[in-house]
Design a protein around this motif. Structure first.
Motif: not given
Lengths: 348, 348
Positions: A297-309, A325-337
């Motif tokens: 899994l790879l976390l991707h930081h794409n949420d400048p509002e709540r965190e950083f991009s 085929g690694w699973t990309v986790v997007y802060v903006k779309e996947d993190f509710k909090v």
């Protein structure tokens, strides 16, 4: 096999009989409670939005824990390794350990009058943002050497705890240990509840992370792998002490060093690896296997509002994720909090 | 808080009612069973003779687990470290790993015709006891380098498992993994049952010990600390591989190296340390603390009948034990049974 007389043992007082009756009532109520209620199973990842990433994780954990399935993995092999900076806690504007390093430079400055005129110390003492934004790796190592070595392990640990107990993140104005990702805390707990052994595998300082891993993540100290200095054993006034030398344990725990350390500290390959940057590529590759299930899994930081991009330092990993085929986790779309201090805010 | 209606849910079939009645009966019997029976607590160390050593261990474990006592130590700090050779399994006539090394020399000999005339390989191939009894440390390292390095971790692990699954101890004619000390197995289990984290800290090869620690001792691989080679990460035909280089991880895990490794791998000092030789002195010192209880134990081999009797390499440790008040455990007097294959023999 059990004789009924065993509950008619002599010496049973009235009080005991009453307490037994209470126990019977309790047993009955507990049993009634535990009866299966369909669709009432608690979501183990409430701070994750529904979507591909969450579903992939849930499906994977169910697959490796289902003892009737060919995908089953026995508990001793359920090793999960997580990067720390940018994966378990934030890493911007600067790596959190760098704030500790700068604090230590300020603390030690009175003993080193030459630092006032000597770079990179001068820039730290004057809080010279222009200089620090372009600081080189050899200069960082110079700062680390001046602040992290030549002291005992006990002293160093005390300094880290003092820093973590008081210093605050420049943007969120929270303790650094509060700037951990709530969804990752839930994931760690979920994996541990499913008999995974969860490890941190970080390029950051091992002894630094160990000072907060238990409280902040529920990950015991011995499950923290990181970059480390060689120590020297000495008896000082009859007491054993370990002195932190200036020599790094080989290799540094980044890139190719991560699988090397995982093998050294754990003795097994992870079946789940979670990173966020180019430094994690080899760890994610190390989890791959044709013989048993794995999840990279790879976390991707794409949420400048709540965190950083940002994509700096993660370009190659994002490219690799597509290929492998690694699973990309997007802060903006996947993190509710994002952070624990936001929990409950949405409901207000 | 629980409403009685919760057990009158609609749709309850006759079968369900019957199964509920069964559950009630089960609850009652279980409750009756769990009632305290004084003096019926099983001895956690049945293969230890009653005496000072056994009593010291039991008292220590009770003291650190009694949450009402000032001697209480929280579970995360209950670290126990055990030496391996001569502490958990026998180490005579030679370190068991040396038999593996000699086996590998014989296996590899066809690829190295020069070994027939080159020492120390010649002595191994000709089983020259006179030469081998005087073999030097540099020669041993030469043999280890030729047999333990330049191969992948996967290959090495396979070779160790093949050896352990077939080779036999020259005197006891048992698999080497059967030549473990029964009292130590019980002690490990007793400590784990009391929420101790039990680690091996051995001068022997870490990857070697990890191939049997789980099956033989119930100690997971990641809790094995030992002497190790630096590995190199490589992708071979798209698969991740770790190659064992000829360079040792610094320091070697013996003497001063043991506390250094314990700090590196665990991040905490042990509160119980158990060794048997001069190489364990610093580990036993490392457990000492004025701030919390600790127990330093030294196993002494004085039983030529059932095992071996020797003081070579343990003289200084025995001396230190007197000075520092370490608990000396005597195989002859304190071990009721030595090896698992003897269990039950006494009763026959």
């Amino acid at each position: 096999m059990l004789k009924r007389t065993s509950i008619k043992r002599p010496g049973t007082s009235a009080a005991k009989v009453i307490s037994r009756l209470w126990l019977i009532c309790l047993s009955l109520t507990l049993w009634a409670c535990t009866e299966k209620v369909p669709n009432a199973v608690a979501d183990p990842l409430p701070s994750w939005n529904e979507g591909a990433a969450k579903q992939t994780i849930l499906t994977f954990v169910e697959a490796v824990t289902d003892s009737a399935a060919t995908s089953y993995v026995p508990p001793q092999e359920r090793i999960a390794t997580f990067d720390n900076d940018g994966t378990l806690w934030a890493e911007k504007p600067l790596y959190f350990q760098f704030y500790f390093t700068m604090q230590r430079v300020r603390d030690l400055a009175p003993e080193h009058p030459d630092w006032k005129t000597r770079q990179p110390f001068k820039a730290v003492l004057e809080n010279d943002g222009d200089y620090l934004s372009l600081i080189t790796l050899p200069e960082i190592f110079q700062l680390i050497d001046a602040t992290h070595t030549g002291i005992t392990v006990t002293e160093f640990e005390k300094q880290v705890r003092a820093f973590l107990g008081s210093a605050r993140h420049p943007r969120f104005q929270r303790l650094f240990t509060e700037c951990v990702y709530q969804p990752m805390l839930e994931l760690i707990e979920y994996l541990q509840a499913n008999d995974f052994k969860v490890f941190i595998c970080s390029g950051g300082g091992m002894d630094f992370i160990r000072q907060f891993s238990e409280e902040a993540y529920g990950i015991p100290r011995e499950n923290v792998i990181g970059t480390a200095f060689i120590t020297e054993f000495r008896m000082v006034d009859g007491h054993p002490e370990l002195l932190r030398t200036g020599e790094f344990v080989k290799p540094l725990n980044d890139k190719e060093g991560k699988p090397v350390s995982i093998q050294r500290y754990i003795g097994r390959r992870p079946i789940l690896a979670f990173g966020n940057s180019d430094g994690d590529i080899q760890m994610l590759q190390f989890a791959e296997s044709s013989e048993r299930p794995y999840l990279s899994l790879l976390l991707h930081h794409n949420d400048p509002e709540r965190e950083f991009s940002y994509t700096g330092g993660t370009e190659k990993a994002l490219e690799m994720a597509k290929e492998a085929g690694w699973t990309v986790v997007y802060v903006k779309e996947d993190f509710k909090v994002v952070f624990p201090f936001e929990v409950g805010k949405q409901e207000q």
